[in-house]
Design an enzyme around this catalytic site. Structure first.
Site, PDB file in Angstrom:
ATOM      1  N   VAL A 195      39.667  39.215  28.479  1.00  0.00           N
ATOM      2  CA  VAL A 195      40.189  38.992  29.826  1.00  0.00           C
ATOM      3  C   VAL A 195      39.045  38.937  30.833  1.00  0.00           C
ATOM      4  O   VAL A 195      39.024  38.097  31.733  1.00  0.00           O
ATOM      5  CB  VAL A 195      41.209  40.077  30.205  1.00  0.00           C
ATOM      6  CG1 VAL A 195      41.759  39.822  31.604  1.00  0.00           C
ATOM      7  CG2 VAL A 195      42.348  40.119  29.203  1.00  0.00           C
ATOM      8  N   ASP A 196      38.074  39.819  30.686  1.00  0.00           N
ATOM      9  CA  ASP A 196      36.900  39.780  31.561  1.00  0.00           C
ATOM     10  C   ASP A 196      36.166  38.453  31.426  1.00  0.00           C
ATOM     11  O   ASP A 196      35.725  37.869  32.415  1.00  0.00           O
ATOM     12  CB  ASP A 196      35.946  40.921  31.208  1.00  0.00           C
ATOM     13  CG  ASP A 196      36.308  42.228  31.885  1.00  0.00           C
ATOM     14  OD1 ASP A 196      36.830  42.190  33.002  1.00  0.00           O
ATOM     15  OD2 ASP A 196      36.056  43.289  31.289  1.00  0.00           O
ATOM     16  N   VAL A 197      35.999  37.982  30.197  1.00  0.00           N
ATOM     17  CA  VAL A 197      35.274  36.736  29.968  1.00  0.00           C
ATOM     18  C   VAL A 197      36.014  35.555  30.589  1.00  0.00           C
ATOM     19  O   VAL A 197      35.416  34.723  31.288  1.00  0.00           O
ATOM     20  CB  VAL A 197      35.050  36.516  28.458  1.00  0.00           C
ATOM     21  CG1 VAL A 197      34.451  35.139  28.207  1.00  0.00           C
ATOM     22  CG2 VAL A 197      34.135  37.597  27.892  1.00  0.00           C
TER      23      VAL A 197
ATOM     24  N   GLY B 107      35.677  35.699  34.286  1.00  0.00           N
ATOM     25  CA  GLY B 107      34.355  35.249  34.693  1.00  0.00           C
ATOM     26  C   GLY B 107      34.243  33.736  34.708  1.00  0.00           C
ATOM     27  O   GLY B 107      33.644  33.145  35.613  1.00  0.00           O
TER      28      GLY B 107
END
Length: 361
Positions: free
Chosen positions: A164-166, A169
């Site tokens: 999810v972070d990737v 980003g």
């Protein structure tokens, strides 16, 4: 050789993963990224380990912070505050992923920054928009539905990386570049807002789309696909094999490879919709046939027949595969091994100019 983003100055207040991943990608493409870290330990991920390198640096931090230079500023101190204000006044882009309201309390919210820098592109990454809930990837995978469709039935499972972070980003980087394009055309800066929850719901694509269009609530199916058969992982004589037959022609070819061309004529299996309905009839037949040989042998047979298939690799095998198909995904940046930027550009390729910054007081 010129880079696509030469001359672009980014003031990077991002930390942990979503923000740093976005700014690293843009740093690879030529942007000058100044990472602001707190003096007492820097970015949280500097302490996230093991694993650590022989020099004691956290590999987590090193993986998303090349092509940056760090300033270790305490924004409660007058001199550091002045230095940070000077940076954001000159910057083309400001990136932050603190809890909502934090940057405004520090004096660096969007409304404050654009008074000093009217054409700034200000990228704000949050967990849940204006909510003060902390945006940790595991939490968002849980409450955002990803875990409910991952893993075996009844066993919600997180993805093996902070996906999810990737994805967030990447969305932040796309929004930033679109805002810069608009600024180049009009001279107008703007606020770009991205949240982990909204990014996840968008990235759930067909699963989320099925829900909003029909009200369906998908569940975990292990390695099976809700709409395609065979499109899953099968055991073989030695190790698992993924078969991704995306249409009826590929299934017919797979049936021939398995020695059962008649399956393609069976009314239960002749079309994908029929195979989805009769999955529990087809899969045992395929498993029986696949037990005759190992995964690599089957993968080669399927490849020759035009059927997408391959063994389940570990990371060492995955990098070896990339090497074998001409995708060099390793680079050395001043003695630090890194995973290469995946974007290939013919005129302005990614460059690797700085190793991830060391921790300095």
């Amino acid at each position: 050789m010129p880079s696509a983003l030469d001359g672009l100055l980014i003031a990077d207040f991002g930390r942990v993963l979503a923000g740093p991943y976005a700014t690293m990608l843009l740093g690879d493409l030529g942007a000058d990224v100044v990472k602001i870290e707190r003096p007492d330990g820097g970015d949280d991920t500097r302490a996230w380990g093991p694993p650590f390198t022989e020099d004691g640096e956290a590999t987590y931090f090193l993986s998303v912070n090349r092509n940056k230079r760090s300033e270790f500023w305490d924004l409660r101190e007058a001199d550091d505050l002045a230095a940070a204000r000077d940076l954001v006044t000159r910057a083309d882009v400001v990136v932050e992923n603190f809890l909502p309201g934090t940057m405004a309390r520090l004096g660096f919210g969007y409304e404050q920054v654009r008074e000093w820098n009217p054409d700034v592109v200000y990228v704000s990454i949050t967990g849940f928009g204006e909510s003060a809930l902390p945006g940790y990837d595991l939490l968002v995978q849980a409450v955002g539905g990803l875990m409910s469709v991952t893993g075996p039935p009844g066993e919600p499972t997180k993805v093996g990386v902070a996906l999810v972070d990737v994805v967030t980003g990447l969305h932040a980087a796309v929004g930033m570049l679109a805002a810069l394009r608009h600024r180049d055309a009009t001279g107008e800066g703007q606020l770009v807002e991205v949240s982990l929850l909204s990014s996840l719901l968008s990235a759930l694509t067909n699963q989320a789309g099925a829900h909003v269009m029909t009200g369906a609530v998908p569940r975990g199916m292990g390695n099976r696909h809700p709409s395609l058969v065979p499109y899953e992982v099968f055991e073989t004589a030695d190790r698992p094999l993924a078969i991704a037959a995306g249409n009826d022609r590929q299934f017919a070819c797979a049936a021939e490879v398995l020695g059962h061309g008649e399956w393609a004529q069976d009314a239960r299996f002749a079309t994908n919709s029929a195979r989805v309905e009769h999955r529990d009839d087809l899969v045992p037949l395929m498993l029986e046939a696949l037990s005759a040989h190992g995964a690599q042998g089957w993968a080669e047979r399927f490849a020759d027949a035009g059927v997408p298939a391959g063994p389940v690799n570990d990371l060492a095998q995955a990098f070896a595969l990339a090497d074998s198909v001409g995708l060099d995904m390793r680079v050395d940046v001043e003695g630090v091994a890194q995973v290469a930027n995946p974007i290939r550009m013919s005129a302005t390729p990614a460059s690797y100019r700085r190793r991830p910054p060391r921790l300095e007081a």
